[in-house]
Design a protein around this motif. Sequence first.
Motif, PDB file in Angstrom:
ATOM      1  N   ALA A 130      -0.640  -7.032   1.897  1.00 50.95           N
ATOM      2  CA  ALA A 130      -0.538  -7.487   0.512  1.00 50.95           C
ATOM      3  C   ALA A 130      -0.918  -8.962   0.405  1.00 50.95           C
ATOM      4  O   ALA A 130      -1.638  -9.361  -0.518  1.00 50.95           O
ATOM      5  N   LEU A 131      -0.457  -9.764   1.340  1.00 52.63           N
ATOM      6  CA  LEU A 131      -0.779 -11.191   1.344  1.00 52.63           C
ATOM      7  C   LEU A 131      -2.281 -11.415   1.529  1.00 52.63           C
ATOM      8  O   LEU A 131      -2.883 -12.224   0.819  1.00 52.63           O
ATOM      9  N   ILE A 132      -2.887 -10.695   2.466  1.00 51.40           N
ATOM     10  CA  ILE A 132      -4.337 -10.820   2.695  1.00 51.40           C
ATOM     11  C   ILE A 132      -5.093 -10.400   1.437  1.00 51.40           C
ATOM     12  O   ILE A 132      -6.053 -11.063   1.029  1.00 51.40           O
ATOM     13  N   GLY A 133      -4.662  -9.321   0.813  1.00 53.20           N
ATOM     14  CA  GLY A 133      -5.289  -8.880  -0.432  1.00 53.20           C
ATOM     15  C   GLY A 133      -5.200  -9.935  -1.514  1.00 53.20           C
ATOM     16  O   GLY A 133      -6.166 -10.196  -2.236  1.00 53.20           O
ATOM     17  N   ASP A 178       6.851  -2.061   7.247  1.00 55.36           N
ATOM     18  CA  ASP A 178       7.044  -2.906   6.073  1.00 55.36           C
ATOM     19  C   ASP A 178       6.407  -4.280   6.268  1.00 55.36           C
ATOM     20  O   ASP A 178       5.820  -4.833   5.344  1.00 55.36           O
ATOM     21  N   ARG A 179       6.521  -4.798   7.471  1.00 55.01           N
ATOM     22  CA  ARG A 179       5.937  -6.113   7.767  1.00 55.01           C
ATOM     23  C   ARG A 179       4.409  -6.057   7.692  1.00 55.01           C
ATOM     24  O   ARG A 179       3.764  -6.963   7.168  1.00 55.01           O
ATOM     25  N   LEU A 180       3.817  -4.978   8.198  1.00 59.85           N
ATOM     26  CA  LEU A 180       2.372  -4.795   8.137  1.00 59.85           C
ATOM     27  C   LEU A 180       1.904  -4.687   6.690  1.00 59.85           C
ATOM     28  O   LEU A 180       0.904  -5.300   6.310  1.00 59.85           O
TER      29      LEU A 180
END
Length: 134
Positions: free
Chosen positions: A10-13, A3-5
């Motif tokens: 998602a943040l990088i995207g 989930d953390r990955l």
Amino acid sequence: MLDRLKSHEALIGQLVRYALTGGLASFVNIGVYWVLAARGMDPNLAWAIGFVAAVAVGYVVHSRWSFRGHGRRGNLARTGGRFVIVALVSFALNQFWVWLLVARAGLPLWAPYPLVLGVTPLVVFALNRRWVFG
């Protein structure tokens, strides 16, 4: 761990989409400015009109693409109003860098670029992610 990955992915995207959208909005700002100023409009007014056009384009693309799947979407008045406030924060922060480094410290005209291109976008991304589209 998984989930953390996924959260980091998602943040990088979002950051990548945000950067591309910011480039598009900047192109709109500069393009509107160039066309209007080249036709004889006062350059400051032309830049202001370009800024408004860039904010409009930025809001539509950020809300539908950059931050898709993130947070909840309130009504247009809520998110749109907050987006405009953040855009004005961005404008003011960049003006501050110019004032501090060029007008006050007497550094070269390019001196604000690292802060304008590095710090301001990260501050604006965080505000958009948490406050506008969060």
